[in-house]
Design a protein around this motif. Structure first.
Motif, mmCIF file in Angstrom:
data_model
loop_
_atom_site.group_PDB
_atom_site.id
_atom_site.type_symbol
_atom_site.label_atom_id
_atom_site.label_comp_id
_atom_site.label_asym_id
_atom_site.label_seq_id
_atom_site.Cartn_x
_atom_site.Cartn_y
_atom_site.Cartn_z
ATOM 1 N N MET A 1 3.106 -13.793 -12.202
ATOM 2 C CA MET A 1 3.358 -13.087 -10.782
ATOM 3 C C MET A 1 3.243 -14.165 -9.611
ATOM 4 N N LYS A 2 4.365 -13.708 -8.602
ATOM 5 C CA LYS A 2 4.701 -14.487 -7.588
ATOM 6 C C LYS A 2 4.052 -13.897 -6.368
ATOM 7 N N HIS A 3 4.194 -14.398 -5.136
ATOM 8 C CA HIS A 3 3.545 -13.807 -4.142
ATOM 9 C C HIS A 3 4.997 -13.978 -3.409
ATOM 10 N N VAL A 10 1.715 -10.106 2.522
ATOM 11 C CA VAL A 10 1.852 -10.743 0.980
ATOM 12 C C VAL A 10 1.616 -9.700 -0.137
ATOM 13 N N PHE A 11 2.670 -9.723 -0.949
ATOM 14 C CA PHE A 11 2.856 -8.733 -2.118
ATOM 15 C C PHE A 11 2.700 -9.688 -3.468
ATOM 16 N N ALA A 12 2.056 -9.291 -4.363
ATOM 17 C CA ALA A 12 2.150 -10.000 -5.728
ATOM 18 C C ALA A 12 3.042 -9.215 -6.402
ATOM 19 N N ILE A 13 4.189 -9.691 -6.833
ATOM 20 C CA ILE A 13 5.183 -9.165 -7.590
ATOM 21 C C ILE A 13 5.439 -9.905 -8.810
ATOM 22 N N SER A 14 6.090 -9.381 -9.908
ATOM 23 C CA SER A 14 6.364 -10.021 -11.232
ATOM 24 C C SER A 14 7.291 -11.046 -11.249
ATOM 25 N N ASP A 15 7.118 -12.017 -12.107
ATOM 26 C CA ASP A 15 8.067 -13.119 -11.827
ATOM 27 C C ASP A 15 9.577 -12.643 -12.293
ATOM 28 N N GLN A 16 9.700 -11.634 -13.045
ATOM 29 C CA GLN A 16 11.155 -11.114 -13.370
ATOM 30 C C GLN A 16 11.748 -10.421 -11.999
ATOM 31 N N LEU A 17 10.873 -9.736 -11.063
ATOM 32 C CA LEU A 17 11.351 -9.095 -9.989
ATOM 33 C C LEU A 17 11.482 -10.331 -8.931
ATOM 34 N N VAL A 39 10.583 -2.611 -3.252
ATOM 35 C CA VAL A 39 9.846 -3.718 -4.212
ATOM 36 C C VAL A 39 8.412 -3.321 -4.643
ATOM 37 N N ALA A 40 8.201 -3.179 -6.000
ATOM 38 C CA ALA A 40 6.907 -2.785 -6.333
ATOM 39 C C ALA A 40 6.177 -3.998 -6.500
ATOM 40 N N GLY A 41 4.911 -3.944 -6.160
ATOM 41 C CA GLY A 41 3.912 -4.962 -6.392
ATOM 42 C C GLY A 41 2.579 -4.476 -6.113
ATOM 43 N N TYR A 42 1.728 -5.439 -5.789
ATOM 44 C CA TYR A 42 0.360 -5.226 -5.610
ATOM 45 C C TYR A 42 0.321 -5.744 -3.952
ATOM 46 N N GLN A 43 -0.779 -4.895 -3.231
ATOM 47 C CA GLN A 43 -1.236 -5.428 -1.953
ATOM 48 C C GLN A 43 -2.646 -5.433 -2.350
ATOM 49 N N ASP A 44 -3.240 -6.746 -2.104
ATOM 50 C CA ASP A 44 -4.796 -6.647 -2.569
ATOM 51 C C ASP A 44 -4.895 -5.967 -3.837
ATOM 52 N N GLU A 45 -5.651 -5.154 -4.019
ATOM 53 C CA GLU A 45 -5.804 -4.409 -5.569
ATOM 54 C C GLU A 45 -5.164 -3.338 -5.833
ATOM 55 N N ARG A 46 -4.289 -2.743 -4.743
ATOM 56 C CA ARG A 46 -3.590 -1.429 -4.942
ATOM 57 C C ARG A 46 -1.902 -1.743 -5.355
ATOM 58 N N GLU A 47 -1.714 -0.787 -6.355
ATOM 59 C CA GLU A 47 0.036 -0.648 -6.576
ATOM 60 C C GLU A 47 0.623 -0.199 -5.280
ATOM 61 N N VAL A 48 1.844 -0.959 -4.999
ATOM 62 C CA VAL A 48 2.373 -0.258 -3.689
ATOM 63 C C VAL A 48 3.775 -0.562 -4.009
ATOM 64 N N VAL A 49 4.909 0.505 -3.333
ATOM 65 C CA VAL A 49 6.202 -0.003 -3.208
ATOM 66 C C VAL A 49 6.499 -0.274 -2.048
ATOM 67 N N ALA A 50 7.080 -1.236 -1.553
ATOM 68 C CA ALA A 50 7.416 -1.582 -0.172
ATOM 69 C C ALA A 50 8.826 -1.466 0.029
ATOM 70 N N LYS A 51 9.155 -1.213 1.254
ATOM 71 C CA LYS A 51 10.662 -1.244 1.446
ATOM 72 C C LYS A 51 10.746 -2.811 2.130
ATOM 73 N N TRP A 66 -1.619 -18.150 -5.351
ATOM 74 C CA TRP A 66 -2.728 -19.094 -5.132
ATOM 75 C C TRP A 66 -3.567 -19.314 -6.277
ATOM 76 N N LEU A 67 -4.082 -18.260 -6.761
ATOM 77 C CA LEU A 67 -4.984 -18.339 -7.876
ATOM 78 C C LEU A 67 -4.278 -17.472 -9.086
ATOM 79 N N PRO A 68 -4.616 -17.883 -10.249
ATOM 80 C CA PRO A 68 -4.127 -17.348 -11.661
ATOM 81 C C PRO A 68 -4.219 -15.602 -11.438
ATOM 82 N N ASP A 69 -3.124 -14.988 -11.763
ATOM 83 C CA ASP A 69 -2.963 -13.712 -11.703
ATOM 84 C C ASP A 69 -2.588 -13.380 -13.073
#
Length: 100
Positions: A1-3, A10-17, A39-51, A66-69
């Protein structure tokens, strides 16, 4: 995951995305174009799709988390990648047609 740091969030998104998004943004900015992508990702612990609006003068940062995800990519990750890749390939095709 990347931020993905975008619009004060801040959104956590997959490396490929992250790779897909960075490559597409680079090419769109290079030719002075903007795009609005889901863009699909995580915001805190929720799955989100952000524009996410990308283009010249719009700041963003993709960085390691920042931490392993070890979470799995969110369920709409592949859809985001396909959407962005489609726009990216269309831009590349348009630029090739302009060069011909």
């Amino acid at each position: 995951m990347k931020h993905l740091h975008y619009a004060g969030q801040v959104f956590a998104i997959s490396d490929q995305l992250a790779d897909t998004l960075a490559d597409a943004i680079t090419d769109f900015v290079r030719v002075g174009r903007s795009a609005l992508w889901p863009v699909a990702g995580y915001q805190d612990e929720r799955e989100v799709v952000a524009k996410v609006l990308c283009g010249p003068g719009i700041p963003f940062l993709i960085a390691p988390t920042w931490l392993p995800d070890d979470r799995e990519p969110p369920k709409h990750d592949a859809d985001s990648i396909a959407f962005i890749d489609g726009d990216h390939h269309a831009l590349e095709a348009e630029l090739l047609d302009d060069d011909a």
